[in-house]
Design an enzyme around this catalytic site. Sequence first.
Site, mmCIF file in Angstrom:
data_model
loop_
_atom_site.group_PDB
_atom_site.id
_atom_site.type_symbol
_atom_site.label_atom_id
_atom_site.label_comp_id
_atom_site.label_asym_id
_atom_site.label_seq_id
_atom_site.Cartn_x
_atom_site.Cartn_y
_atom_site.Cartn_z
ATOM 1 N N HIS A 26 34.512 38.767 32.475
ATOM 2 C CA HIS A 26 34.958 39.366 33.745
ATOM 3 C C HIS A 26 36.457 39.110 33.909
ATOM 4 O O HIS A 26 36.880 38.070 34.404
ATOM 5 C CB HIS A 26 34.181 38.772 34.925
ATOM 6 C CG HIS A 26 34.333 39.557 36.189
ATOM 7 N ND1 HIS A 26 33.300 40.257 36.765
ATOM 8 C CD2 HIS A 26 35.406 39.768 36.990
ATOM 9 C CE1 HIS A 26 33.722 40.856 37.869
ATOM 10 N NE2 HIS A 26 35.015 40.571 38.018
ATOM 11 N N HIS A 28 40.092 41.421 34.810
ATOM 12 C CA HIS A 28 40.708 42.694 35.189
ATOM 13 C C HIS A 28 42.073 42.833 34.524
ATOM 14 O O HIS A 28 42.925 41.949 34.656
ATOM 15 C CB HIS A 28 40.864 42.782 36.706
ATOM 16 C CG HIS A 28 39.563 42.917 37.437
ATOM 17 N ND1 HIS A 28 39.042 44.131 37.817
ATOM 18 C CD2 HIS A 28 38.673 41.980 37.857
ATOM 19 C CE1 HIS A 28 37.894 43.948 38.444
ATOM 20 N NE2 HIS A 28 37.641 42.642 38.474
ATOM 21 N N ASP A 30 44.591 44.812 35.289
ATOM 22 C CA ASP A 30 45.698 44.865 36.249
ATOM 23 C C ASP A 30 45.900 43.543 36.972
ATOM 24 O O ASP A 30 46.888 43.378 37.701
ATOM 25 C CB ASP A 30 45.503 46.001 37.256
ATOM 26 C CG ASP A 30 44.168 45.936 37.971
ATOM 27 O OD1 ASP A 30 43.193 45.444 37.382
ATOM 28 O OD2 ASP A 30 44.079 46.392 39.126
ATOM 29 N N GLY A 187 36.171 47.319 43.821
ATOM 30 C CA GLY A 187 36.694 47.671 45.136
ATOM 31 C C GLY A 187 35.840 47.102 46.249
ATOM 32 O O GLY A 187 35.021 46.205 46.021
ATOM 33 N N HIS A 214 30.053 44.764 40.438
ATOM 34 C CA HIS A 214 30.502 43.735 41.370
ATOM 35 C C HIS A 214 29.460 43.643 42.488
ATOM 36 O O HIS A 214 29.182 44.628 43.177
ATOM 37 C CB HIS A 214 31.848 44.115 41.988
ATOM 38 C CG HIS A 214 33.023 43.789 41.122
ATOM 39 N ND1 HIS A 214 33.342 44.506 39.983
ATOM 40 C CD2 HIS A 214 33.978 42.820 41.244
ATOM 41 C CE1 HIS A 214 34.437 43.995 39.442
ATOM 42 N NE2 HIS A 214 34.849 42.971 40.175
ATOM 43 N N GLU A 217 29.712 39.092 45.981
ATOM 44 C CA GLU A 217 31.031 38.498 46.166
ATOM 45 C C GLU A 217 31.436 38.669 47.629
ATOM 46 O O GLU A 217 31.501 37.705 48.381
ATOM 47 C CB GLU A 217 32.061 39.161 45.244
ATOM 48 C CG GLU A 217 33.456 38.553 45.368
ATOM 49 C CD GLU A 217 34.516 39.332 44.617
ATOM 50 O OE1 GLU A 217 35.572 38.752 44.332
ATOM 51 O OE2 GLU A 217 34.307 40.539 44.328
ATOM 52 N N ASP A 313 38.651 36.346 36.201
ATOM 53 C CA ASP A 313 38.754 37.458 37.150
ATOM 54 C C ASP A 313 40.142 38.082 37.106
ATOM 55 O O ASP A 313 40.314 39.171 36.572
ATOM 56 C CB ASP A 313 38.391 37.013 38.570
ATOM 57 C CG ASP A 313 38.103 38.197 39.500
ATOM 58 O OD1 ASP A 313 37.875 39.317 38.998
ATOM 59 O OD2 ASP A 313 38.083 37.998 40.720
#
Length: 374
Positions: A26, A28, A30, A187, A214, A217, A313
């Site tokens: 997991h 990202h 960006d 998102g 996701h 969370e 993350d």
Amino acid sequence: MLTSAERGPARVPDRVLRDLPKVCLHDHLDGALRPATVVELAAAAGHRLPVEEPEALGRWIRASADSGSLVRYLETFQHTVAVMQSPEALVRCAREYVEDLVADGVVHAEVRWAPEQHTAGGLSMAEAVEAVRLGLSEGVLAAEDAGHIVSVTQILCAMRHAERSLEVARLVVDNRDRGVVAFDLAGPEDGFPPVRHRAALELLADELMPVTLHAGEAAGIGSIRDALATGRALRLGHGVRIAEDIEIEEEDGVAVVTLGRTAEWVRDRGIALEVCPTSNLQTGAVAAFGTAPERHPVDMLYRTGFTVTISPDNRLMSGTSVTGELASLVTHFGYGLEDLEQLQRNAAAAAFLPLEDRSALEGIITEGFEGMHG
């Protein structure tokens, strides 16, 4: 349940952690850029940053992520995404991502990102995916030439609050033989359930493409159930709020664990939790359990038999890495080599890879940890 104090002092020196073979599920893209890269790409793109010196920018991003303000946390991604709008920028970010994995001792990673957020410069989503594929390939080949073992695949995210999930799902299917291994919904979780993306999820099910969503969370048990039932998720992105469906009581000095139906389903079927401890604390995902690292329910989930995996993350926003997250587990819960190896085995078994590749990955982990034991 034993506390870290009851299990004794940490047994894994910091110098050992980085050399251990690790699996990252997991992460990202960006959220994994180098501050210096953000500064250089921003200058080339004419994008204004709040701070223009790399080290200061890194501090600003981490402070924003730690501020407790969702607005400030999300603003950090506005800057990273803004500089990732050209093929050259995407290739560079993907290549450097692999370089940073190697430096972190990661032998397999599944990097996720949302192609729909990288079309402002005129790229199609397909072109963006190809640029990332090229960058990852360049990084892997360079690592192999330098004697490092690493493999990296892509997970494509659709944004929960947007309307392009069916396009993204088709892109996942179209690129299944070009390094794309799964689909995710990212998102805002609360208020944007998977049912809004039923067409995409049904296409993926029909095409037998893996899904990790996701869930658990920013929303609770209902969101996890929805990810499993509507989304047919094989893994849960974060998933830490499954702990809210668990009761632990002391009876005559013995901990008695009672699982709710959702927790029982997740544990008994080995559905992997993609836990990101530092990020969970930043976003308030585990606020019900406390705000200190030692209050994170990751240890309770691990000790009660859940398939826990550990990831960073967003490396930049959280100022962490897989090594950093494992170091925190060693510090706050007294984890030893056996625990860390089990976490890596969990991740290897849950990776979206063919059985033969997962077996080979487990072999790499076994060999690497045996070397440390020896």
